[in-house]
Design an enzyme around this catalytic site. Structure first.
Site, PDB file in Angstrom:
ATOM      1  N   TYR A   2     -69.756  17.575 -23.577  1.00  0.00           N
ATOM      2  CA  TYR A   2     -68.570  16.731 -23.825  1.00  0.00           C
ATOM      3  C   TYR A   2     -68.848  15.297 -23.379  1.00  0.00           C
ATOM      4  CZ  TYR A   2     -63.569  15.495 -23.921  1.00  0.00           C
ATOM      5  OH  TYR A   2     -62.351  14.914 -24.190  1.00  0.00           O
ATOM      6  N   ASP A  25     -56.532  18.775 -40.223  1.00  0.00           N
ATOM      7  CA  ASP A  25     -56.843  19.634 -39.068  1.00  0.00           C
ATOM      8  C   ASP A  25     -57.547  20.894 -39.578  1.00  0.00           C
ATOM      9  OD1 ASP A  25     -55.298  19.612 -35.992  1.00  0.00           O
ATOM     10  OD2 ASP A  25     -56.469  21.370 -36.581  1.00  0.00           O
ATOM     11  N   THR A  74     -51.715  18.255 -23.189  1.00  0.00           N
ATOM     12  CA  THR A  74     -51.840  18.844 -24.541  1.00  0.00           C
ATOM     13  C   THR A  74     -52.349  20.280 -24.381  1.00  0.00           C
ATOM     14  OG1 THR A  74     -54.188  18.378 -24.914  1.00  0.00           O
ATOM     15  CG2 THR A  74     -52.645  16.571 -25.401  1.00  0.00           C
TER      16      THR A  74
HETATM   17  P1  NAI Z   1     -55.632  19.564 -28.924  1.00  0.00           P
HETATM   18  O1  NAI Z   1     -56.411  20.793 -28.690  1.00  0.00           O
HETATM   19  O2  NAI Z   1     -54.185  19.526 -28.585  1.00  0.00           O
HETATM   20  O3  NAI Z   1     -55.791  19.094 -30.440  1.00  0.00           O
HETATM   21  C1  NAI Z   1     -57.046  19.069 -31.054  1.00  0.00           C
HETATM   22  C2  NAI Z   1     -56.874  19.369 -32.525  1.00  0.00           C
HETATM   23  O4  NAI Z   1     -58.166  19.252 -33.133  1.00  0.00           O
HETATM   24  C3  NAI Z   1     -56.368  20.786 -32.793  1.00  0.00           C
HETATM   25  O5  NAI Z   1     -55.281  20.744 -33.680  1.00  0.00           O
HETATM   26  C4  NAI Z   1     -57.558  21.483 -33.416  1.00  0.00           C
HETATM   27  O6  NAI Z   1     -57.199  22.455 -34.399  1.00  0.00           O
HETATM   28  C5  NAI Z   1     -58.294  20.325 -34.048  1.00  0.00           C
HETATM   29  N1  NAI Z   1     -59.717  20.622 -34.257  1.00  0.00           N
HETATM   30  C6  NAI Z   1     -60.571  21.221 -33.388  1.00  0.00           C
HETATM   31  N2  NAI Z   1     -61.774  21.361 -33.968  1.00  0.00           N
HETATM   32  C7  NAI Z   1     -61.675  20.837 -35.214  1.00  0.00           C
HETATM   33  C8  NAI Z   1     -62.575  20.697 -36.293  1.00  0.00           C
HETATM   34  N3  NAI Z   1     -63.848  21.151 -36.225  1.00  0.00           N
HETATM   35  N4  NAI Z   1     -62.156  20.085 -37.416  1.00  0.00           N
HETATM   36  C9  NAI Z   1     -60.871  19.646 -37.518  1.00  0.00           C
HETATM   37  N5  NAI Z   1     -59.965  19.790 -36.542  1.00  0.00           N
HETATM   38  C10 NAI Z   1     -60.364  20.373 -35.402  1.00  0.00           C
HETATM   39  O7  NAI Z   1     -56.425  18.425 -28.112  1.00  0.00           O
HETATM   40  P2  NAI Z   1     -56.019  16.942 -27.649  1.00  0.00           P
HETATM   41  O8  NAI Z   1     -55.883  16.969 -26.190  1.00  0.00           O
HETATM   42  O9  NAI Z   1     -54.959  16.406 -28.481  1.00  0.00           O
HETATM   43  O10 NAI Z   1     -57.392  16.190 -27.959  1.00  0.00           O
HETATM   44  C11 NAI Z   1     -57.556  15.302 -29.043  1.00  0.00           C
HETATM   45  C12 NAI Z   1     -58.742  14.424 -28.748  1.00  0.00           C
HETATM   46  O11 NAI Z   1     -58.529  13.720 -27.538  1.00  0.00           O
HETATM   47  C13 NAI Z   1     -60.071  15.169 -28.567  1.00  0.00           C
HETATM   48  O12 NAI Z   1     -61.105  14.417 -29.166  1.00  0.00           O
HETATM   49  C14 NAI Z   1     -60.242  15.191 -27.064  1.00  0.00           C
HETATM   50  O13 NAI Z   1     -61.591  15.259 -26.686  1.00  0.00           O
HETATM   51  C15 NAI Z   1     -59.636  13.862 -26.683  1.00  0.00           C
HETATM   52  N6  NAI Z   1     -59.215  13.719 -25.317  1.00  0.00           N
HETATM   53  C16 NAI Z   1     -58.220  14.515 -24.808  1.00  0.00           C
HETATM   54  C17 NAI Z   1     -57.825  14.356 -23.511  1.00  0.00           C
HETATM   55  C18 NAI Z   1     -56.749  15.175 -22.896  1.00  0.00           C
HETATM   56  O14 NAI Z   1     -56.559  15.063 -21.665  1.00  0.00           O
HETATM   57  N7  NAI Z   1     -56.012  15.980 -23.630  1.00  0.00           N
HETATM   58  C19 NAI Z   1     -58.461  13.354 -22.640  1.00  0.00           C
HETATM   59  C20 NAI Z   1     -59.472  12.563 -23.281  1.00  0.00           C
HETATM   60  C21 NAI Z   1     -59.825  12.762 -24.578  1.00  0.00           C
END
Ligand code: NAI
Length: 256
Positions: A162, A36, A197
């Site tokens: 996105y 991360d 999340t």
């Molecule tokens: P989150 O914000 O809880 O977790 C994302 C993590 O990615 C964080 O720990 C952050 O530090 C890390 N991160 C961000 N930029 C980064 C980088 N440049 N390099 C390394 N780490 C980085 O988000 P969530 O909801 O868990 O999302 C995870 C994935 O799921 C994303 O790709 C998001 O687009 C996708 N997603 C999420 C949905 C939702 O409803 N939460 C729905 C559909 C897709």
């Protein structure tokens, strides 16, 4: 080196879906590299896994940096000597960059926001896969799962970057599947619905959005990270051995 157990890497493993997936991989006996940009968050997840008797290492990675992704795989090679499952999941949205403000329409979207979202959500997946594939090719095995989204299938206005990135993730996933499917490597995507999340908390908790969104989800609830994690584990496992180039929608029926 740990050659006797399966090894997984999870990017964005410090929070949300990635955190759930890291814990789920560990629960299935995988050694887990929790990667991360927020290394403290990754360390907390790795600690939780170890406290539960599992094997995990935290790694700092910025997935927009191709060299950093190669370093991540080098660290995994040094520590574990192999990589069986890669969940390329780190991601952001326009809203992550507008401090919670509703992002503008396409003609007003600042270029830096467009580029940053594409850099994390699409380049990031490419950078990780590009670093993971040589090790998997050497092994002659491996499973990659990339995180797409409902917005890899349909658009929501005010999210041009996105939506473009997530459509791109599905295309990239198919290309990897075709190129490497004959060499023991499978590549699939997962498209989560609305998951509770930190990324979505402002939407899910908003008086304007919560009720209409819930009304559109046949499951009658938002997803938890674990709903997605279980699908990812399945895609990485032997029960999915003939599944390659697919995108598994995990949205409680929303898109249907
Ligand atoms: P989150 O914000 O809880 O977790 C994302 C993590 O990615 C964080 O720990 C952050 O530090 C890390 N991160 C961000 N930029 C980064 C980088 N440049 N390099 C390394 N780490 C980085 O988000 P969530 O909801 O868990 O999302 C995870 C994935 O799921 C994303 O790709 C998001 O687009 C996708 N997603 C999420 C949905 C939702 O409803 N939460 C729905 C559909 C897709």
């Amino acid at each position: 080196m740990t050659k006797d157990r399966l090894i997984a890497v999870v990017t964005g493993g410090g929070s949300g879906i990635g955190r759930s997936a890291a814990l789920a991989f560990a629960g299935e006996g995988y050694g887990v590299a929790v990667a991360d940009a927020n290394v403290e968050a990754a360390a907390a997840v790795a600690l939780a896994i170890e406290a539960d008797g599992g094997l995990a290492i935290p790694l700092h990675v910025d997935v927009t940096d191709a060299a950093a992704c190669e370093d991540m795989i080098e660290a995994i090679t040094q520590k574990f000597g192999r990589l069986d499952a890669a969940f390329n999941n780190a991601g952001i949205t326009e809203r992550s960059l507008t401090r919670g403000e509703t992002p503008p329409e396409t003609h007003l979207l600042p270029l830096d926001i467009w580029r940053k979202v594409l850099a994390v959500d699409l380049d990031g997946v490419f950078n990780c896969a590009r670093a993971e594939l040589p090790l998997m090719l050497e092994q002659g095995s491996g499973a990659i799962v990339n995180t797409a989204s409902m917005q890899g299938h349909v658009s929501i206005p005010r999210s041009a970057a996105y939506t473009a990135a997530k459509h791109g993730v599905i295309g990239l996933t198919k290309t990897i599947a075709k190129e490497y499917g004959g060499r023991g490597i499978r590549c699939n995507a997962v498209s989560p619905g609305i998951v509770s999340t930190p990324l979505t908390s402002d939407i899910i908790n908003s008086a304007d959005y919560q009720a209409p969104l819930l009304a559109a989800i046949p499951a009658g609830r938002f997803a938890e990270g674990d709903d997605v994690a279980r699908a990812v584990l399945w895609l990485c496992g032997t029960n999915a051995s003939y599944v390659n180039g697919a995108t598994l929608i995990v949205d409680g029926g929303y898109l249907a």
